[in-house]
Enzyme design. Structure first.
Site, PDB file in Angstrom:
ATOM      1  N   ASP A  16       0.827  -1.200   0.000  1.00 54.82           N
ATOM      2  CA  ASP A  16       0.000   0.000   0.000  1.00 54.82           C
ATOM      3  C   ASP A  16       0.869   1.262   0.000  1.00 54.82           C
ATOM      4  OD1 ASP A  16      -2.725   1.184   0.462  1.00 54.82           O
ATOM      5  OD2 ASP A  16      -1.756   1.911   2.284  1.00 54.82           O
ATOM      6  N   GLU A  57       1.587   0.018  -4.922  1.00 56.37           N
ATOM      7  CA  GLU A  57       0.559   0.995  -5.305  1.00 56.37           C
ATOM      8  C   GLU A  57       1.255   2.327  -5.595  1.00 56.37           C
ATOM      9  OE1 GLU A  57      -3.576   2.903  -3.534  1.00 56.37           O
ATOM     10  OE2 GLU A  57      -1.851   2.587  -2.201  1.00 56.37           O
TER      11      GLU A  57
END
Length: 616
Positions: A333, A362
């Protein structure tokens, strides 16, 4: 007064001497012998443990150093396990005359690191949120002693009760659909109260224990059992991790280990959410600091990866989950929000231990040049990230615009896809880029509607282009929603996964005719794609949209797949001669979406927004 002071001092000293040493936490909870990197950081946590002496008398284990942090309640023990064998070793902690012994298990690895195979472009990842997919064990909806005692499906941002047991009970669904890998949003403990009784961390991105599955999802053992069951079915499991931040109810935020453990302690700065400064050659220091050193939100303290002890803890945690439960990949993330050099160090470490493993980061900027610079060995960056897979937000962005437009002769509609993919020369490896049409942070592809023609085009393109495809749960049965009111509206419960649901979309009987049609269309593409060497290895050719028709082809070992999309809301004629370099001498093709035979010797009539995936 002096005598009284002396009396109290002696009493305090006596109490200190007689106080029992309690190690409240020792992390990692176990470790493994035979790692290529033989070092191990142990983080001991307990009242006034900082100044303890530590001894270990175990063959092959050496204490390299003790690191005493600012807080009196932490002690870092750095070990060398180069010649250690599996077994249980005693770790002796001594403060004054008191001694406590902790038994610590060193385990054999279940397989060599080279044997662990990560996900790649032969896979299709299916992303789901455990809390919103299926509730298989209502007894863990609310867990006694946890900060959040709310579970209410009527509130879009509270916990709804989905869990690991619910996922386990629906493995047949994934097999029927045809996906090859599952990606769950974080499953680790998020033990914090719901803000205002309305907003909880059901999503999992505010970690409070890096070594424990959230009890409302299940146990570590249940998580491993689920992964084992997936492996038995030929499916992989990707674990969502967060190195950028933890949750504000993590013990680190309550009892900060050292003054530089976090960036801007006490929520001194929120991130700007603008990622461009990280790669901007002209970036100001203030812009850079606001990006990488600010807290993501007030409930997520920003970890300082420049602190080598923080980073070592995080690196070990990722390795521990690989070894302990056998995950097949990691989705990281908020990747660029963390320190760039430290994250590269993590990737190098994983690549050393697991050369065939994979991690996707990400990287939410919608320009291909930005994304490509984050990929391993990119020539666009003077610093190697060692990150094998990046997320194609450019494709998502262009498709989000294209689906609402008529394809013209220049820029709009499917031209946007062509004009994005034409920059694939920027990527070191386009086949290791993850593409998606939606995820848990975006509006659903269908918005608040049900445009099945646009969805079929999106899926056909996603599943045939030179990418690693990622699907989002429920769209295959027409789940829709937007973020206008709350993120919860794009993270709705999967119908049929919860007691009392009016319809069960896991079954054909519970789906409408339209929902079954989309499920069948998606499943047909997925099963056809599985193991398809043309899609996995094939050279890609794309044609500039011509009279509204966009064609993308893959070719390998004399076989061809040609994806044909009519980007107009009216009938169109496909001039087959224009695609002669792909069609060659072939006279017929099979449309795998319908099973029909298509004549390639004459122009092909397409209905409005029609999609064909031709194989010959």
């Amino acid at each position: 007064m002096k005598r009284l002071t002396l009396f109290f001092s002696l009493c305090f000293l006596a109490l200190s001497i007689n106080a029992k040493i309690e190690i409240k936490k020792l992390e990692p909870t176990t470790w493994f012998v035979g790692m290529k990197d033989a070092s191990l950081q142990l983080m001991a946590y307990g009242d006034n443990i900082k100044n303890a002496d530590v001894t270990i008398n175990y063959a092959g284990v050496r204490i390299d150093s003790l690191v005493r942090l600012d807080s009196p309640n932490y002690l870092l023990i750095y070990l060398n396990l180069k010649d250690a064998k599996a077994g249980t070793m005693n770790i002796d902690f001594k403060v004054g005359k008191q001694k406590t012994t902790v038994k610590y298990n060193l385990l054999e690895r279940s397989m060599a690191g080279e044997q662990r195979k990560g996900f790649d472009n032969s896979d299709v990842l299916y992303m789901l949120m455990p809390d919103r997919f299926a509730n298989g064990n209502q007894k863990n909806d609310v867990v006694k002693g946890m900060q959040d005692q709310l579970c209410n499906r009527n509130e879009p941002s509270l916990r709804h009760g989905g869990d690991i047991a619910g996922i386990m009970q629906h493995l047949d669904y994934f097999t029927d659909l045809g996906v090859t890998a599952l990606w769950f949003t974080p499953v680790l403990e998020n033990d914090r109260p719901a803000d205002g009784g309305k907003f909880s961390t059901y999503h999992g991105y505010a970690t409070t224990d890096y070594y424990r599955v959230d009890p409302r999802f299940g146990t570590n053992e249940e998580y491993k059992a689920l992964i084992d069951a997936c492996h038995e079915r030929g499916m992989k499991v990707v674990m969502d991790m967060i190195f950028n931040h933890c949750g504000d109810y993590h013990i680190w935020n309550k009892d900060i280990p050292s003054k530089d453990w976090f960036n801007n302690p006490n929520y001194g700065l929120q991130t700007s959410y603008k990622l461009t400064p990280v790669l901007d050659p002209y970036a100001s220091k203030v812009d850079m600091a606001e990006t990488v050193d600010g807290w993501f939100v007030s409930s997520m303290p920003d970890l300082n990866q420049r602190n080598k002890h923080v980073m070592q803890y995080l690196i070990q945690n990722s390795i521990w989950w690989i070894e302990t439960v056998g995950i097949d990949g990691i989705r990281m993330d908020t990747y660029p929000y963390a320190d760039r050099k430290a994250m590269a160090q993590w990737m190098k470490r994983l690549d050393m231990e697991y050369p065939n493993f994979n991690t996707v980061g990400e990287t939410w900027v919608t320009e291909p040049a930005y994304t490509a610079a984050w990929q391993k060995d990119s020539k666009l960056s003077d610093e190697n990230s060692y990150l094998k897979t990046v997320m194609d937000f450019a494709f998502f962005d262009r498709l989000s615009m294209a689906k609402n437009e008529e394809t013209d002769d220049w820029w709009k509609g499917l031209n946007r896809i062509y004009n994005s993919l034409c920059y694939d020369y920027l990527y070191k490896d386009p086949s290791s880029v993850m593409a998606f049409i939606e995820n848990h942070d975006t509006d659903r592809f269908l918005g608040n509607g049900n445009d099945t023609l646009a969805l079929k085009q999106a899926y056909a393109l996603l599943l045939t282009m030179n990418r690693i495809p990622q699907l989002y749960y429920g769209t295959e049965v027409m789940m829709n929603g937007t973020k206008e009111v709350s993120d919860g509206y794009v993270r709705k419960d999967f119908p049929g996964g919860f007691a009392g649901d009016k319809a069960n979309k896991f079954t054909r009987e519970g789906r409408t005719e339209m929902e079954n049609a989309i499920f069948d269309y998606t499943s047909r593409l997925l099963h056809w794609r599985k193991g398809n060497e043309v899609i996995i290895h094939g050279k890609q050719t794309q044609f500039i949209p011509f009279h509204g028709i966009y064609v993308l082809a893959r070719q390998y070992n004399g076989k061809t797949v040609m994806t044909v999309l009519n980007g107009k809301h009216q009938t169109a004629q496909m001039d087959v001669k224009r695609y002669a370099e792909i069609i060659g001498n072939h006279t017929t093709a099979r449309d795998i979406t319908t099973g029909k035979t298509i004549d390639l010797t004459q122009n092909i009539s397409l209905t409005a927004c029609q999609t064909m995936v031709l194989e010959f």
